[in-house]
Design a protein around this motif. Structure first.
Motif, PDB file in Angstrom:
ATOM      1  N   PRO A 168       0.808  -1.225   0.000  1.00 55.68           N
ATOM      2  CA  PRO A 168       0.000   0.000   0.000  1.00 55.68           C
ATOM      3  C   PRO A 168       0.837   1.268   0.000  1.00 55.68           C
ATOM      4  CG  PRO A 168      -0.906  -1.611   1.519  1.00 55.68           C
ATOM      5  CD  PRO A 168       0.415  -2.163   1.054  1.00 55.68           C
ATOM      6  N   SER A 173      -4.354   2.146  -1.935  1.00 51.41           N
ATOM      7  CA  SER A 173      -5.353   1.107  -1.662  1.00 51.41           C
ATOM      8  C   SER A 173      -6.002   0.604  -2.943  1.00 51.41           C
ATOM      9  CB  SER A 173      -6.430   1.653  -0.729  1.00 51.41           C
ATOM     10  OG  SER A 173      -7.042   2.803  -1.311  1.00 51.41           O
ATOM     11  N   ASP A 176      -7.558  -2.856  -3.088  1.00 51.71           N
ATOM     12  CA  ASP A 176      -8.675  -3.164  -2.193  1.00 51.71           C
ATOM     13  C   ASP A 176      -9.922  -3.564  -2.982  1.00 51.71           C
ATOM     14  OD1 ASP A 176      -7.101  -2.676  -0.037  1.00 51.71           O
ATOM     15  OD2 ASP A 176      -7.935  -0.698   0.429  1.00 51.71           O
ATOM     16  N   VAL A 179      -9.991  -7.504  -2.931  1.00 53.52           N
ATOM     17  CA  VAL A 179      -9.715  -8.212  -1.682  1.00 53.52           C
ATOM     18  C   VAL A 179     -10.480  -9.533  -1.672  1.00 53.52           C
ATOM     19  CG1 VAL A 179     -10.107  -8.202   0.803  1.00 53.52           C
ATOM     20  CG2 VAL A 179      -9.181  -6.184  -0.308  1.00 53.52           C
ATOM     21  N   ARG A 199      -5.152  -9.792   0.630  1.00 55.73           N
ATOM     22  CA  ARG A 199      -5.920  -9.481   1.832  1.00 55.73           C
ATOM     23  C   ARG A 199      -4.967  -8.982   2.905  1.00 55.73           C
ATOM     24  NH1 ARG A 199      -5.704 -15.241   2.147  1.00 55.73           N
ATOM     25  NH2 ARG A 199      -4.689 -15.942   4.081  1.00 55.73           N
ATOM     26  N   GLY A 201      -3.653  -6.187   3.216  1.00 57.49           N
ATOM     27  CA  GLY A 201      -2.591  -5.339   2.697  1.00 57.49           C
ATOM     28  C   GLY A 201      -1.390  -6.077   2.144  1.00 57.49           C
TER      29      GLY A 201
END
Length: 288
Positions: A168, A173, A176, A179, A199, A201
């Protein structure tokens, strides 16, 4: 006895049709030459813009600028009766070419100041000499050796390297959006395959069925990672194949394409870039 059916009349070819076709093709060739000349001039200006971005400490990718260029291209396309999709596709191609060129300049400039272990010249005799490169076995010959390595160790190395590049801190992000989704990567000539899941990060190698899989040989995947080849080109030429959930695969591809390459750690960029060029040269020498 039925009368014979009339013969199908042959189309009438205007006597000047071959000449007009040759003239049209000649005009197309000249236009193509002009477009390539303009592209070469655009690359000179892109390189100059890249130098100024680095001097100002700005990222090479400027999404706001890209939006402006796309909007202007669509407006011009409408006035010229050209499909907006065609204009958008051309803009994407130009962006990719400019970023690849600017990044290549950045990697070469950074390599001059990198530790000596990274400063192997791209045109070193080892890379230039096909006689030496042809002695390197192709990736398929390395498959039995790779299978001797413990799978857990291999998966840990892959996950750690990719997590470092996609952390990140480097790309925010962006991932994301996917995820919990599972993407498989299959290196066909090495016989290696893993399933990755983003997942918490970071990337995890999971023992589960992939929702989408990208399949290709080691050299082409390395060239893609180094941004020395365009994903669209590789998929169009069937050097890369996407199976399973196509929408997931394209989402991941678009996310990674938007990732600023300069955000990847310098040492990793240099290693991937040098490795990809070396692998491509070795493949060409082996095929020669």
């Amino acid at each position: 006895m039925q009368p014979p059916l009339p013969a199908t009349p042959l189309p009438i070819v205007p006597p000047l049709a071959p000449l007009l076709l040759a003239c049209a093709r000649h005009g197309i060739d000249r236009i193509d030459e002009g477009m390539l000349g303009l592209l070469a001039l655009r690359r000179v200006m892109s390189a100059a813009a890249g130098r100024q971005k680095r001097a100002l400490g700005r990222p090479l990718r400027d999404e706001a600028r890209e939006v402006q260029v796309r909007q202007r291209a669509r407006r011009l396309a409408r006035r010229l009766k050209v499909s907006p999709d065609t204009a958008d596709g051309l803009a994407s191609l130009l962006f990719t070419d400019a970023l690849r060129q600017q990044d290549a300049h950045a990697v070469r400039a950074a390599a001059r100041h990198a530790p000596s272990v990274f400063r192997q010249p791209c045109d070193a005799p080892m890379i230039r000499s096909h006689a030496l490169l042809r002695l390197i076995p192709p990736p398929t010959r390395w498959r039995p050796l790779l299978h001797l390595a413990p799978a857990q160790l291999r998966d840990r190395v892959v996950a750690r390297a990719l997590t470092q590049a996609l952390s990140p801190g480097h790309i925010g992000s962006a991932l994301d959006e996917i995820v919990g989704r599972r993407l498989g990567i299959e290196v066909t000539d090495l016989g290696q395959r893993c399933v990755l899941e983003w997942r918490d990060g970071r990337l995890h190698v999971v023992d589960a069925q992939a929702e989408a899989t990208v399949r290709g040989n080691a050299t082409d995947l390395l060239l893609l990672a180094a941004r020395l080849e365009d994903a669209d080109t590789l998929f169009f030429q069937r050097r890369l194949v996407l199976t399973g959930d196509t929408e997931l695969g394209l989402t991941v591809r678009n996310l990674l394409d938007r990732m600023p390459w300069e955000a990847v750690p310098l040492a990793l960029r240099i290693v991937v870039h040098r490795g990809a060029r070396f692998a491509r040269a070795a493949r060409e020498a082996y095929r020669a």
